[in-house]
Scaffold this motif. Structure first.
Motif, PDB file in Angstrom:
ATOM      1  N   VAL A   7       0.863  -1.181   0.000  1.00  0.00           N
ATOM      2  CA  VAL A   7       0.000   0.000   0.000  1.00  0.00           C
ATOM      3  C   VAL A   7       0.900   1.232   0.000  1.00  0.00           C
ATOM      4  O   VAL A   7       1.731   1.404   0.900  1.00  0.00           O
ATOM      5  N   GLN A   8       0.740   2.083  -1.004  1.00  0.00           N
ATOM      6  CA  GLN A   8       1.504   3.325  -1.091  1.00  0.00           C
ATOM      7  C   GLN A   8       0.546   4.504  -0.890  1.00  0.00           C
ATOM      8  O   GLN A   8      -0.381   4.694  -1.682  1.00  0.00           O
ATOM      9  N   ILE A   9       0.762   5.261   0.175  1.00  0.00           N
ATOM     10  CA  ILE A   9      -0.054   6.444   0.450  1.00  0.00           C
ATOM     11  C   ILE A   9       0.739   7.666   0.011  1.00  0.00           C
ATOM     12  O   ILE A   9       1.844   7.914   0.499  1.00  0.00           O
ATOM     13  N   VAL A  10       0.176   8.419  -0.927  1.00  0.00           N
ATOM     14  CA  VAL A  10       0.891   9.523  -1.564  1.00  0.00           C
ATOM     15  C   VAL A  10       0.683  10.815  -0.775  1.00  0.00           C
ATOM     16  O   VAL A  10      -0.456  11.223  -0.516  1.00  0.00           O
ATOM     17  N   LEU A  11       1.779  11.459  -0.416  1.00  0.00           N
ATOM     18  CA  LEU A  11       1.723  12.767   0.235  1.00  0.00           C
ATOM     19  C   LEU A  11       2.123  13.849  -0.761  1.00  0.00           C
ATOM     20  O   LEU A  11       2.933  13.616  -1.653  1.00  0.00           O
ATOM     21  N   PHE A  12       1.548  15.026  -0.596  1.00  0.00           N
ATOM     22  CA  PHE A  12       1.909  16.192  -1.405  1.00  0.00           C
ATOM     23  C   PHE A  12       1.774  17.425  -0.531  1.00  0.00           C
ATOM     24  O   PHE A  12       1.094  17.396   0.504  1.00  0.00           O
ATOM     25  N   ASP A  13       2.410  18.497  -0.904  1.00  0.00           N
ATOM     26  CA  ASP A  13       2.370  19.720  -0.103  1.00  0.00           C
ATOM     27  C   ASP A  13       0.936  20.209   0.052  1.00  0.00           C
ATOM     28  O   ASP A  13       0.246  20.456  -0.940  1.00  0.00           O
ATOM     29  N   GLY A  14       0.485  20.322   1.306  1.00  0.00           N
ATOM     30  CA  GLY A  14      -0.875  20.764   1.582  1.00  0.00           C
ATOM     31  C   GLY A  14      -1.863  19.634   1.776  1.00  0.00           C
ATOM     32  O   GLY A  14      -3.067  19.881   1.900  1.00  0.00           O
ATOM     33  N   PHE A  15      -1.379  18.378   1.832  1.00  0.00           N
ATOM     34  CA  PHE A  15      -2.298  17.245   1.992  1.00  0.00           C
ATOM     35  C   PHE A  15      -3.009  17.310   3.345  1.00  0.00           C
ATOM     36  O   PHE A  15      -2.527  17.919   4.297  1.00  0.00           O
ATOM     37  N   ASP A  16      -4.168  16.666   3.415  1.00  0.00           N
ATOM     38  CA  ASP A  16      -4.926  16.618   4.666  1.00  0.00           C
ATOM     39  C   ASP A  16      -4.419  15.463   5.524  1.00  0.00           C
ATOM     40  O   ASP A  16      -4.350  14.313   5.070  1.00  0.00           O
ATOM     41  N   LEU A  17      -4.073  15.770   6.765  1.00  0.00           N
ATOM     42  CA  LEU A  17      -3.496  14.763   7.657  1.00  0.00           C
ATOM     43  C   LEU A  17      -4.410  13.562   7.860  1.00  0.00           C
ATOM     44  O   LEU A  17      -3.985  12.406   7.743  1.00  0.00           O
ATOM     45  N   LEU A  18      -5.674  13.820   8.180  1.00  0.00           N
ATOM     46  CA  LEU A  18      -6.581  12.715   8.485  1.00  0.00           C
ATOM     47  C   LEU A  18      -6.854  11.858   7.252  1.00  0.00           C
ATOM     48  O   LEU A  18      -7.003  10.633   7.360  1.00  0.00           O
ATOM     49  N   ASP A  19      -6.912  12.491   6.079  1.00  0.00           N
ATOM     50  CA  ASP A  19      -7.120  11.732   4.840  1.00  0.00           C
ATOM     51  C   ASP A  19      -6.057  10.660   4.658  1.00  0.00           C
ATOM     52  O   ASP A  19      -6.331   9.568   4.141  1.00  0.00           O
ATOM     53  N   ALA A  20      -4.825  10.992   5.045  1.00  0.00           N
ATOM     54  CA  ALA A  20      -3.705  10.073   4.827  1.00  0.00           C
ATOM     55  C   ALA A  20      -3.446   9.162   6.016  1.00  0.00           C
ATOM     56  O   ALA A  20      -3.199   7.961   5.857  1.00  0.00           O
ATOM     57  N   LEU A  21      -3.494   9.727   7.235  1.00  0.00           N
ATOM     58  CA  LEU A  21      -3.062   8.963   8.402  1.00  0.00           C
ATOM     59  C   LEU A  21      -4.126   8.021   8.946  1.00  0.00           C
ATOM     60  O   LEU A  21      -3.791   7.002   9.562  1.00  0.00           O
TER      61      LEU A  21
END
Length: 352
Positions: A4-18
């Motif tokens: 599983v690869q979770i993509v981060l980008f500048d300005g991403f929402d913390l809860l969406d990813a974590l």
């Protein structure tokens, strides 16, 4: 092993990813490491500033669009009321204009990869032109914009469209991840995680299976390109004639137009012609020319719809008026702030 690869980008929402990250980590723990989860970016290992007061999260590596498994794209956190550079639409559009779009396009072309999104993550893909004709969902504030990109929006907590799985608002990341765990590792692992987290998924994951509800059996409305009469509102003005005697409108000619969007200016050339009560137009941006959709003229007001691909893929609705050789108005996509439109006529094709 499932990756599983979770993509981060500048300005991403913390809860969406974590939130999904924690679900997948729990799944790994309960399945004797049947899966691994990584935080990645399109550029490689780096600290990524989230949209929540800039809190940085460390990404361990670069997204591999050819690695079998799951790729998850979160949404953005930012200003939801303005149209400035720190607004959610601006962050999503900037992300859609990075090399991430090409990498996700590559991943969507593989049968052994599921691309998933949370909240505005589906808008990132849609703005990059990756989801046209696909079923998806996003945050309720962005559903109109999602539809304006050519996506078929579904009002569900989770939408499973085969190799594309999308989630609604911010907390739907839990539901998306649990749905994917159930789909890939089975319901017993997913249920065990629900018990551990003391969380129960909301709603039914939408799939294109089974009988179709009557409410979904609708036909597309067809509009004609007619110039509407305004005699009931305003006294008729003398018709404008060209040398061949065909009735034309005050909009006819070639126009140099600028659209001031939240993510930058768009320079567009408009070509408008009216003949025998029917108006037609094209818009050229760079090497791309598209036709007006459903143009309607009422006096000195012209409305039409148009698809653009830069700076993002959207279906815009235009509402402009003409004053001599100047044109002013707005262009709007769903609930995004209206963009100012201004232009000057370069060439006229009619004579009074």
């Amino acid at each position: 092993m499932l990756t599983v690869q979770i993509v981060l980008f500048d300005g991403f929402d913390l809860l969406d990813a974590l939130a999904p990250y924690e679900v997948f980590c729990a799944a790994a723990m309960m399945s004797n490491d049947a899966l691994e989860v990584k935080l990645v970016t399109a550029e490689g290992a780096r600290a990524v500033a989230s949209g929540t007061q800039g809190l940085p999260i460390e990404a361990a590596g670069k997204l591999d669009p050819n690695r079998a498994g799951i790729i998850l794209v979160p949404g953005a956190a930012g200003d939801v009321e303005s149209d400035g550079p720190d607004s959610v639409p601006a962050i999503l559009a900037r992300t859609a204009n990075t090399k991430l779009t090409g990498m996700i396009r590559e991943a969507l072309g593989r049968k052994d990869i599921i691309v998933s999104t949370v909240c505005g993550g589906s808008l990132v893909l849609a703005m990059g032109g990756l989801l046209e004709g696909r079923r998806a969902v996003t945050h309720h504030l962005g559903m109109e914009v999602l539809g304006a990109t050519g996506v078929l929006p579904v009002k569900a907590r989770v939408v499973d469209d085969g190799n594309l799985v999308s989630g609604g608002g911010v907390t739907s990341g839990l539901d998306v991840a649990l749905h994917l765990v159930e789909r890939e590792l089975g319901p017993r692992i997913a249920h065990a995680i629900e018990e551990l987290f003391e969380y129960e998924r909301r709603g039914i994951a939408w799939r294109a299976q089974g009988m179709v509800p009557n409410s979904e059996k609708t036909e597309t409305d067809k509009e004609s390109n007619l110039v509407l009469s305004t005699e009931a509102v305003n006294p008729p003005s003398p018709p404008l004639q060209n040398t061949s005697g065909h009735t034309e409108s005050v909009f006819d000619g070639e126009w140099d137009v600028t659209i001031a969007t939240p993510v930058g200016k768009m320079d567009v050339k408009l070509s408008i012609a009216t003949s025998h009560g029917e108006v037609r137009g094209t818009a050229t941006q760079g090497d791309e020319t598209v036709k007006f959709m459903s143009p309607v003229i009422q006096g000195n007001k012209l409305t039409w719809s148009q698809q653009v691909t830069k700076p993002m893929r959207l279906n815009l609705k235009f509402d402009v008026t003409v004053d001599g050789d100047e044109l002013h108005g707005t262009a709007k996509a769903g609930v995004l702030p209206a963009s100012r439109v201004a232009g000057k006529r370069l060439k006229s094709t009619f004579q009074q």
